[in-house]
Design an enzyme around this catalytic site. Structure first.
Site, PDB file in Angstrom:
ATOM      1  N   LYS A 273      28.634  86.614 -23.514  1.00 39.23           N
ATOM      2  CA  LYS A 273      28.454  87.036 -22.118  1.00 39.23           C
ATOM      3  C   LYS A 273      27.732  88.387 -22.016  1.00 39.23           C
ATOM      4  CE  LYS A 273      31.917  86.057 -19.297  1.00 39.23           C
ATOM      5  NZ  LYS A 273      32.210  85.409 -18.018  1.00 39.23           N
TER       6      LYS A 273
ATOM      7  N   CYS B  20      21.844  96.410  20.341  1.00 39.54           N
ATOM      8  CA  CYS B  20      20.996  97.130  21.270  1.00 39.54           C
ATOM      9  C   CYS B  20      20.493  96.064  22.238  1.00 39.54           C
ATOM     10  CB  CYS B  20      19.821  97.770  20.535  1.00 39.54           C
ATOM     11  SG  CYS B  20      18.588  98.395  21.693  1.00 39.54           S
TER      12      CYS B  20
ATOM     13  N   CYS C 101      13.085  97.409  23.038  1.00 35.97           N
ATOM     14  CA  CYS C 101      13.336  98.293  21.898  1.00 35.97           C
ATOM     15  C   CYS C 101      12.294  97.965  20.819  1.00 35.97           C
ATOM     16  CB  CYS C 101      14.745  98.072  21.366  1.00 35.97           C
ATOM     17  SG  CYS C 101      15.032  98.883  19.790  1.00 35.97           S
TER      18      CYS C 101
ATOM     19  N   LYS D  53      23.979  80.946 -19.566  1.00 32.78           N
ATOM     20  CA  LYS D  53      25.284  80.556 -19.019  1.00 32.78           C
ATOM     21  C   LYS D  53      25.217  80.814 -17.516  1.00 32.78           C
ATOM     22  CE  LYS D  53      30.187  80.868 -19.962  1.00 32.78           C
ATOM     23  NZ  LYS D  53      30.702  80.906 -18.614  1.00 32.78           N
TER      24      LYS D  53
ATOM     25  N   CYS E  27      15.793 103.317  19.912  1.00 32.19           N
ATOM     26  CA  CYS E  27      15.326 103.584  21.279  1.00 32.19           C
ATOM     27  C   CYS E  27      16.329 104.384  22.110  1.00 32.19           C
ATOM     28  CB  CYS E  27      14.995 102.272  21.981  1.00 32.19           C
ATOM     29  SG  CYS E  27      16.462 101.316  22.360  1.00 32.19           S
TER      30      CYS E  27
ATOM     31  N   ASP F 210      26.165  81.161 -13.658  1.00 31.39           N
ATOM     32  CA  ASP F 210      27.360  81.703 -13.019  1.00 31.39           C
ATOM     33  C   ASP F 210      27.612  81.007 -11.681  1.00 31.39           C
ATOM     34  OD1 ASP F 210      29.526  83.243 -12.568  1.00 31.39           O
ATOM     35  OD2 ASP F 210      28.425  85.084 -12.113  1.00 31.39           O
TER      36      ASP F 210
ATOM     37  N   TYR G  37      23.571  70.468 -17.772  1.00 36.71           N
ATOM     38  CA  TYR G  37      23.616  70.976 -19.146  1.00 36.71           C
ATOM     39  C   TYR G  37      24.473  70.150 -20.095  1.00 36.71           C
ATOM     40  CZ  TYR G  37      27.689  73.381 -17.107  1.00 36.71           C
ATOM     41  OH  TYR G  37      28.842  73.680 -16.441  1.00 36.71           O
TER      42      TYR G  37
ATOM     43  N   GLU H  76      21.167  78.063 -24.280  1.00 41.26           N
ATOM     44  CA  GLU H  76      20.944  77.960 -22.824  1.00 41.26           C
ATOM     45  C   GLU H  76      21.517  79.184 -22.122  1.00 41.26           C
ATOM     46  OE1 GLU H  76      23.090  74.480 -21.556  1.00 41.26           O
ATOM     47  OE2 GLU H  76      22.378  73.364 -23.295  1.00 41.26           O
TER      48      GLU H  76
ATOM     49  N   CYS I  64      21.394 103.125  20.401  1.00 44.65           N
ATOM     50  CA  CYS I  64      20.486 102.530  19.419  1.00 44.65           C
ATOM     51  C   CYS I  64      19.745 103.642  18.672  1.00 44.65           C
ATOM     52  CB  CYS I  64      19.496 101.612  20.128  1.00 44.65           C
ATOM     53  SG  CYS I  64      18.158 101.067  19.057  1.00 44.65           S
TER      54      CYS I  64
END
Ligand code: IVH
Length: 698
Positions: free
Chosen positions: A345, A457, A462, A119, A442, A121, A229, A117, A439
């Site tokens: 791993k 902004c 804009c 593993k 613009c 995380d 699992y 299977e 910005c």
């Protein structure tokens, strides 16, 4: 029983089964069979009926997934069987040694079947079913004692609230991993940053933070996925192997990773699966395999390694388990590690690179986000060039500068994060990075509020804001205009054909044909998909408008409360604040939008142009004793306030927190507080517990 009430009870049962079925299709099988719109409708109808008739809300109703009451701390609970851990190695060749050890211990040369299977995380979790009903959930903790996180576990959509199988075991402890999908992680981090909260470093931290949330409503708003699992205690069902266990889980509607290779299949089948998935990564393929030798298990390790960057969740290796439970028992464990399993791993998905430039992006709310442009580098099989730096505070906290050598990590999705700066490699003349005060699109001056992490902004016109708002408006969970993708939005805005939402509904085929890359067929397809989007729900419509802090969930809450667009548009601050699940920050933002004349006129234009918002109808309730009445409670009652509130709701009434002109009665215990005074002042009738009982039994 009254006929209407009987009908409601029956409908609640039907809806409960329908919604549970679609949850399973969507979350477990990844195969939705109805549109999100139809699903929202079923869910809201169920919510509305259960609010009206709480006595019929079942202990396995899918509406329980929205999360219950917050708590102060988690209670500690012992696992009935310890949750073991695995010895890790980083080299697939160690699988050969593992195979040798297993055979030596069993004093046998016969080939062993291994169940292999990915593993996952995330973090380990145990959930408990008694006679089919989900009754508990606890974290792994130290393996012996975990924390009771049941309220949060109920919000996880890949876990059925009741398992349906021909042989329902008396007791079943399912063990598995809680993960956050990369796409959900990305969304959560965007939300964190927009709410001035620090982003999570990776999906595992986000999943861990979410399952240990004291407020289950927060957990419910951050989707988690549970993948099974292993088992703990099991009574009333005979299972002989890991393969058999996984098949049983899947038959019970519990998510597993599917079987890619049976013992009789050639290992070449894995290569075929990997090739097809990488070419077309739409649906996650089955990811487990029964291998008949250590060499096959090593081929499996490489198969999963190839798929890793494309999978929707993070994995950090593979787990190889002796398939037969009889052999597992014979092998037993040393200390906390079973002799019948091992983990190989993968290297973490990190890389070192340099930052060539930092530029600023403008989002739909006008928020400015700094982005690092890096020397392209490969991380876990994918070339990356950009990393989000979130905001000025994050840049300052990590002290990230142009020219820096940094370690980047792919944290969910494709957008990586800078996790560390290698200061010893910093060029001599480098300067701290400071966000621009205008910005970048613009040139309008930007604005950063005291205490806010982001600058904005605030130029309403804009082009960046317009484009991003339109992309949100057209997106799948909003108005769902599927042919109006990001590129077309950019093109329409650049050509001046669209500058606000309603312009989308003013487009004609003729106008589209004046644009580059549009032909008869593509123009017609876009027009058809715009037309199809007109029929929508209030929840989606509100969400589409892009009001700050109003996400999908809030859209649904507002829909359930207001039922019709006009009610929403006419709401008053007192009313908004009273709505459960709408906090002061969200309420203030909604009010700000509703006070904006242009915003309201845009909504009116949309309706005029044919946007058709389906009305939500609540079941008839005249026959309920307190139907339509608002009863405020004060003081200590013989039954406790929550109990009294539930009683009022079950009889069709509602109970607000404060007395106003709209209050019909004040129900008092022995108190003479401010609510009593206010009620007297406003002439609101006052009831004691006895009078209240007379009212409901009259
Ligand atoms: S089996 C004794 N299978 O890895 C074996 N564990 O160090 C019990 N994990 O705490 C675990 N994916 O959180 C198993 N397919 C998988 C797994 C898996 C991830 C995690 C789990 C456990 C840790 C073991």
């Amino acid at each position: 029983m009254n006929k209407d009430i009987q009908n409601a009870q029956q409908r609640i049962e039907e809806l409960k089964q329908e919604v549970s079925k679609h949850d399973h299709q969507y979350y477990v099988l990844d195969e939705p069979i109805i549109s999100d719109f139809e699903y929202d409708k079923l869910f809201s109808e169920l919510m509305a009926l259960e609010t009206k008739y709480p006595q019929f809300r079942a202990e396995d109703s899918p509406t329980l997934r929205v999360g219950g009451q917050a708590i102060d701390k988690f209670e500690k609970i012992s696992h009935s069987e310890p949750m073991l851990s695995l010895q890790n190695s980083y080299s697939p060749e160690d699988i050969l040694e593992f195979d040798d050890r297993v055979k030596k211990f069993l004093k046998s040369e016969d080939p062993i079947l291994y169940f292999c299977e990915p593993k996952l995380d995330g973090l380990a979790l145990e959930v408990i079913y008694k006679n089919g009903l989900l009754v508990g959930g606890l974290t792994r903790g130290d393996g012996k004692v975990g924390e009771n996180v049941f309220e949060n576990v109920k919000t996880i959509k890949t876990l059925p609230l009741r398992i349906n199988s021909p042989q329902t075991p008396e007791l079943l402890e399912v063990r598995g991993e809680v993960v956050m999908l990369k796409k959900d992680f990305k969304r959560l981090n965007e939300h964190q940053v927009n709410s001035n909260l620090p982003p999570f470093a990776n999906p595992r931290n986000a999943a861990a933070g979410t399952i240990r949330q004291l407020d289950p409503k927060i957990t419910a708003s951050r989707p988690l996925t549970f993948i099974a699992y292993a088992k703990g205690l099991l009574k009333g069902l005979n299972i002989s192997s890991q393969a058999d266990l996984m098949q049983n889980f899947s038959d019970m509607g519990i998510k597993t990773l599917g079987l890619a290779k049976k013992e009789t299949d050639s290992p070449l089948i894995l290569e075929e699966i990997a090739k097809n998935y990488i070419k077309n990564p739409k649906r996650t393929p089955p990811l487990c395999a029964i291998c008949t030798s250590a060499t096959e298990a090593i081929a499996y390790y490489h198969f999963i390694g190839k798929l890793r960057p494309h999978l929707p969740f993070d994995i950090d290796g593979v787990v190889i388990k002796v398939n037969s439970f009889e052999l597992q028992e014979a092998l037993g464990a040393i200390a906390r590690n079973p002799r019948w399993a091992t983990a190989a791993k993968f290297e973490p998905e990190k890389a070192t690179t340099t930052i060539n430039n930092i530029f600023t992006q403008v989002g739909r709310t006008g928020a400015l986000t700094p982005v690092a442009e890096m020397e392209p580098t490969e991380v876990g099989g994918v070339t990356i060039t950009y990393a989000t730096l979130h905001n000025q505070d994050e840049i300052d906290r990590k002290d990230i500068r142009i020219g820096d050598t940094v370690i980047v990590q792919r944290a969910g999705d494709v957008i990586p994060e800078v996790i560390e700066v290698l200061k010893e490699k910093r060029p001599k003349k480098s300067k701290p990075f400071i966000m621009p005060n205008t910005c970048p699109v613009c040139s309008h001056p930007v604005f950063r509020e005291e205490g806010e992490a982001k600058s904005y902004c605030i130029n309403q016109i804009c082009p960046a804001i317009i484009k991003e708002s339109l992309k949100h408006f057209a997106s799948r969970k909003a108005m769902n205009i599927d042919k109006l993708g990001d590129k077309i939005v950019n093109q329409l805005v650049d050509a001046g054909l669209v500058t606000r939402f309603s312009d989308i509904y003013r487009l004609t085929k003729e106008k589209l044909l004046t644009l580059e890359r549009f032909a008869e067929k593509s123009a017609q397809n876009l027009i058809d998909s715009i037309e199809a989007s007109k029929k929508t729900s209030l929840a989606r419509f509100i969400y589409s408008l892009g009001i700050r802090y109003v996400g999908e969930q809030t859209g649904l809450v507002l829909q359930n409360h207001f039922l019709q667009l006009d009610n929403f548009l006419q709401t008053k601050p007192e009313e908004l604040i009273e709505i459960r699940d709408i906090g002061p920050k969200v309420a203030a933002s909604i009010l700000r939008s509703l006070e904006d004349k242009e915003f309201i006129s845009e909504i009116k234009s949309l309706v005029k142009l044919g946007v058709d918002i389906e009305e939500v109808t609540l079941p008839k309730s005249e026959e309920l004793k307190l139907s339509g009445l608002n009863i405020v409670i004060t003081g200590t009652l013989p039954v406790g306030r929550d109990e009294a509130k539930k009683l009022i709701q079950s009889l069709g009434g509602k109970s607000s927190g404060s007395v106003s002109k709209k209050t019909d009665y004040l129900l008092t215990g022995d108190s003479s507080g401010s609510k009593l005074e206010k009620a007297r002042e406003l002439g609101v009738p006052i009831l004691n517990w006895e009078q209240f009982n007379q009212l409901i039994s009259s």
